[in-house]
Design an enzyme around this catalytic site. Structure first.
Site, PDB file in Angstrom:
ATOM      1  N   GLU A   1       0.708  -1.175   0.015  1.00 52.86           N
ATOM      2  CA  GLU A   1       0.208   0.013   0.039  1.00 52.86           C
ATOM      3  C   GLU A   1       0.970   1.122   0.101  1.00 52.86           C
ATOM      4  OE1 GLU A   1      -2.567  -2.762   3.040  1.00 52.86           O
ATOM      5  OE2 GLU A   1      -2.029  -0.805   3.597  1.00 52.86           O
TER       6      GLU A   1
ATOM      7  N   LEU B   1      -5.810  -1.967  -0.139  1.00 51.25           N
ATOM      8  CA  LEU B   1      -5.492  -2.088   1.089  1.00 51.25           C
ATOM      9  C   LEU B   1      -5.994  -3.188   1.684  1.00 51.25           C
ATOM     10  CD1 LEU B   1      -5.892   1.124   3.302  1.00 51.25           C
ATOM     11  CD2 LEU B   1      -5.962  -0.882   4.091  1.00 51.25           C
ATOM     12  N   ALA B   2      -5.262  -4.346   1.562  1.00 53.85           N
ATOM     13  CA  ALA B   2      -5.911  -5.559   2.169  1.00 53.85           C
ATOM     14  C   ALA B   2      -4.432  -6.467   2.311  1.00 53.85           C
ATOM     15  CB  ALA B   2      -6.619  -6.366   0.964  1.00 53.85           C
ATOM     16  N   GLU B   3      -4.211  -6.652   3.511  1.00 55.71           N
ATOM     17  CA  GLU B   3      -2.912  -7.531   3.651  1.00 55.71           C
ATOM     18  C   GLU B   3      -2.980  -8.650   3.214  1.00 55.71           C
ATOM     19  OE1 GLU B   3      -4.512  -5.184   5.746  1.00 55.71           O
ATOM     20  OE2 GLU B   3      -2.888  -3.859   6.131  1.00 55.71           O
TER      21      GLU B   3
ATOM     22  N   GLN C   1       2.502  -2.051   5.977  1.00 60.00           N
ATOM     23  CA  GLN C   1       2.741  -0.652   6.416  1.00 60.00           C
ATOM     24  C   GLN C   1       3.492  -0.655   7.792  1.00 60.00           C
ATOM     25  OE1 GLN C   1      -0.539   2.111   5.922  1.00 60.00           O
ATOM     26  NE2 GLN C   1       0.237   2.824   3.800  1.00 60.00           N
ATOM     27  N   PHE C   2       2.765  -1.083   8.603  1.00 62.07           N
ATOM     28  CA  PHE C   2       3.194  -1.007  10.203  1.00 62.07           C
ATOM     29  C   PHE C   2       2.841  -2.655  10.508  1.00 62.07           C
ATOM     30  CE2 PHE C   2       2.301   3.259   9.531  1.00 62.07           C
ATOM     31  CZ  PHE C   2       3.416   3.810  10.237  1.00 62.07           C
TER      32      PHE C   2
ATOM     33  N   GLY D   1       1.450  -3.898  13.501  1.00 61.24           N
ATOM     34  CA  GLY D   1       0.294  -4.109  13.923  1.00 61.24           C
ATOM     35  C   GLY D   1      -0.631  -4.478  12.717  1.00 61.24           C
ATOM     36  N   PHE D   2      -0.535  -4.186  11.768  1.00 60.98           N
ATOM     37  CA  PHE D   2      -1.424  -4.383  10.506  1.00 60.98           C
ATOM     38  C   PHE D   2      -1.066  -5.572   9.791  1.00 60.98           C
ATOM     39  CE2 PHE D   2      -1.387   0.583  10.193  1.00 60.98           C
ATOM     40  CZ  PHE D   2      -2.131   0.672  11.309  1.00 60.98           C
TER      41      PHE D   2
ATOM     42  N   PRO E   1      -3.952  -9.138   9.605  1.00 62.76           N
ATOM     43  CA  PRO E   1      -5.010  -9.729   8.514  1.00 62.76           C
ATOM     44  C   PRO E   1      -4.161 -10.432   7.602  1.00 62.76           C
ATOM     45  CG  PRO E   1      -5.415  -7.360   9.097  1.00 62.76           C
ATOM     46  CD  PRO E   1      -4.023  -7.522   9.770  1.00 62.76           C
TER      47      PRO E   1
ATOM     48  N   HIS F   1       1.248   0.814  15.884  1.00 62.84           N
ATOM     49  CA  HIS F   1       2.298   1.318  14.876  1.00 62.84           C
ATOM     50  C   HIS F   1       3.627   1.060  15.516  1.00 62.84           C
ATOM     51  CE1 HIS F   1      -1.089   3.347  13.341  1.00 62.84           C
ATOM     52  NE2 HIS F   1      -0.007   3.769  12.372  1.00 62.84           N
TER      53      HIS F   1
END
Lengths: 325, 407
Positions: free
Chosen positions: A30, A59-61, A83-84, A86-87, A90, A130
């Site tokens: 992303e 935007l979809a891990e 991106q981070f 904690g993301f 998914p 983050h």
């Protein structure tokens, strides 16, 4: 040829080299295209390699990792950016139940050499999700390799070594060190990315650190020297596999070990290292192996994170406890 | 059952009567494609009829033959499980029309990402059916080399294979940009109505639309996600979801092998030629259990099952072949004999399949050497070696029977 650059620039240059050396490699994630990623690590790459090689994805891990697996099965070398820290969750299912097992499930017929870059760790004063360090959750899964550079030289080469590796590799990038400057020798690769490096020699105690805490460990070792203690610092570099030989050898020499990481100590990498060292070098230990890490809590809010993150004082206090035995 | 008023704990069995044709029938799709009536009469269809018009008698008989043999295989695998030869089996009975019809639309260069029930599709890809049983015999997590038949390994985590199919299709499209001489190709992602609720289906469809990937999403709506009916998965026909992603969605009578074949051929041509993704919902019915561990009598009505017996894909094709004079009693008897022989061979094959040595489990965890694997393998070997020669001294330590006896 040695050049001074930040770690972010070193990863950028490493990705550029990977894109040049492997025509079937591509970057996906992303905001990594025109924006260059939220940390600008991929800045300029889309302009030079095109949107087909540097893909801004939805935007979809799970979709990013899942389609990367499909591309890898077709012969491509995808490098995904999450991106981070904690993301990544998914996409956790795709990483642990699919990516990690593709080679073994196919009895060696298939491989899925996907690279996943994850900026991780705290100390940037950000909000929830983050600043986390989920490396142990992935290290527990067989089939994945996990590395983390602590300096620009490693950052430049390790990303390229990850792309060249036939196994899936997660590269945890210490985001608060993105601006750390250092010399990068672009002509000669560092050693095996899955080996540990002794970054400071010492004789009285060993601190094992990785990623964002290597500079902290080095600073603590320098401070300890003023107290007359000679502390060796091992940069683990690879979390799966772990170079236990280098760690054990250092402990045999120094007799004391402190392991430090930002992730919670419970169930973490530090516990694994402590257990292995106890098995391998019990009689060399002058004191129990101590761990300095995060607490058993969600990563705290930014205004108090300094109490959560291992710092020089907490490492020196641990050294005091070790020497008290 | 009104999906807006789901019961809090378990599903209201009274509502199951409405599932006779599934909830979508209460809100019918006007355009469910059907080429063969239940009585085996061929219908006219301006859009899809042309895809089956040119089929030769041999090909038409082939559809029935494939469906028959796969059902026979399924029966034998179920029996093998009951006899303890397989640790589990996932039956496909009732879904042969959806699988053979779609599988026979594929070209060799296409690539299939199945879930775990696509035995019929595997058969159309030329995969040796016995290989499918290796996973269910508990001797492999895979069982075959996916590259040999362009048929990927079964995936047990629902819908996880859907984004893989999309990524692979993106790779196919890229390959053709580099080398236009490569044949046009597409992937097919198979999944069920239950899996359609998984996020990976959504994300896969988003990616497919974003990159115009040559992928056909083939949803076999067999009406039951183990015990949960379709109406709990979706309040609209599943095919209608495609519209939300911006690509075509087609609902086809999944028990009509010719209609499935025609629709899939169209969809694959659409995808291969750069038209982008297509969603096919094959409206079918799982006539057997979800797996051999399932008990459908606990959650569905026998009337429901009986109603679907009339729609049996084999029965319908048999009527068509007989109506057209394309097959006679001799053909069907010959096929039964072939099925019996196949079952015997399958049984022998399975019984000869032996478990791998435990050390093999260390072999392919990583593609490149990993020191932890080496270390733990050595530890395991040392442990095993510790028993060498122990038999004479103390049989109880190595012989399970002796251990039990002495306990």
């Amino acid at each position: 040829m040695s050049t001074t650059m930040t770690m972010a620039k070193a990863i950028n240059a490493g990705l550029r080299a990977a894109l040049e050396n492997h025509p079937n490699s591509l970057l996906m994630g992303e905001d990594i295209g025109s924006l260059g990623g939220v940390y600008r690590v991929t800045e300029g790459l889309k302009a030079d390699f095109g949107a087909d090689r540097v893909m801004d994805t939805p935007l979809a891990e799970s979709g990013i990792i899942g389609t990367a697996i499909g591309l890898a099965l077709r012969g491509y070398l995808p490098v995904c950016e999450i991106q981070f820290d904690g993301f990544v969750f998914p996409g956790f299912n795709q990483i642990t139940t699919q990516l990690a097992k593709m080679h073994s499930r196919s009895e060696g017929a298939l491989s899925a050499p996907v690279v996943i870059r994850i900026p991780y760790g705290g100390g940037i004063g950000s909000i929830e999700h983050h600043s986390e360090s989920p490396e142990a959750l992935f290290a527990h899964t067989a089939g994945l390799r996990i590395i983390t550079p602590s300096n620009p030289q490693d950052a430049y080469w390790m990303i390229q070594q990850a792309v060249a590796c036939k196994d899936p590799v997660i590269v945890f990038e210490p985001k608060r060190r993105y601006w750390l400057k250092g010399d990068v020798d672009t002509t000669a690769p560092t050693s095996d990315p899955f080996s540990a490096h002794i970054v400071r020699e010492g004789t009285d105690a060993t601190i094992v650190a990785y990623g964002p805490l290597v500079p902290v460990a080095l600073a603590a070792a320098a401070a300890a020297e003023e107290d007359g203690r000679s502390v060796e610092v091992v940069d683990l570099r690879s979390i799966s596999p772990i170079d236990f030989d280098t760690v054990t050898e250092s402990v045999r020499k120094t007799g004391r070990l402190i392991v430090t990481h930002e992730a919670p100590t419970f169930g973490g990498i530090g516990g694994e290292i402590a257990a292995r060292v106890a098995e391998r070098a019990f009689l060399s230990l002058e004191a129990p192996v101590l761990r300095v890490g995060g607490f058993h809590m969600p990563y705290p809010v930014a205004k108090v994170e300094e109490h959560y993150l291992p710092d020089i004082d907490r490492l020196l206090e641990a050294l005091d406890r070790s020497f008290a035995y | 059952m009104d999906v807006g008023h789901l019961p809090a704990s378990e599903f209201d069995s009274a509502g199951l009567e409405q599932s006779l044709m599934g909830a979508p029938d209460a809100n019918p799709v006007p355009d469910m494609v059907q080429l063969l009536t239940i009585d085996g009469e061929l219908l006219q269809d301006d859009t899809y009829g042309s895809y089956v018009q040119g089929l030769t008698p041999e090909e038409l008989r082939g559809f029935y033959r494939d469906m028959f043999l796969v059902r026979r295989f399924d029966e034998e695998a179920t029996a093998l499980q009951r006899q303890g030869e397989l640790v589990m089996w996932v039956p496909l009975t009732g879904q042969e029309g959806a699988q053979i019809g779609s599988g026979r639309a594929l070209k060799p260069q296409d690539y299939v990402f199945p879930t775990y029930r696509e035995h019929g599709v595997a058969y159309t890809r030329g995969l040796e059916l016995a290989q499918l049983l290796r996973r269910f015999r508990g001797i492999s997590h895979g069982g075959w080399d996916p590259r040999e038949a362009n048929f990927h390994l079964y995936t047990l985590v629902l819908a996880a294979q859907v984004p893989h199919a999309v990524g692979y299709a993106m790779g196919m499209a890229r390959d053709r940009l580099v080398n236009p001489k490569l044949p046009e190709a597409a992937t097919v992602a198979y999944f069920g109505d239950g899996a359609s609720s998984e996020g990976d289906v959504h994300e896969g469809m988003v990616f497919a639309a974003s990159y115009n990937a040559p992928v056909v999403f083939f949803c076999q709506n067999n009406h039951w996600a183990i015990s949960v009916p379709t109406e709990v998965q979706s309040r609209i026909p599943l095919a209608n979801r495609a519209q939300g992603y911006g690509f075509p969605g087609v609902r086809v009578d999944g028990n009509d092998v010719l209609a499935v074949h025609a629709v899939t051929r169209w969809a694959l041509e659409h995808a291969r030629s750069g038209g982008g993704p297509v969603l096919i919902e094959a409206f079918t019915y799982r006539m057997s259990a979800h797996t051999t561990a399932d008990d459908p009598t606990k959650y569905r009505l026998s009337a429901d099952e009986e109603a679907w017996l009339d729609r049996d894909p084999l029965l319908r094709m048999e009527k068509y072949l007989r109506n057209q004079g394309l097959a006679d009693d001799a053909f069907f008897e010959e096929l039964r004999e072939e099925g019996r022989n196949m079952a015997v061979r399958l049984r022998e094959n399975v019984q000869q399949m032996e478990a791998p040595g435990f050390e093999d489990a260390f072999a392919d965890v990583y593609a490149e050497a990993h020191p932890l694997i080496r270390e733990e393998l050595d530890e395991h070997r040392r442990y095993e070696a510790g028993f060498a020669g122990a038999d004479d001294a103390n049989p109880a330590t190595t012989d399970p029977a002796a251990r039990e006896h002495t306990a």
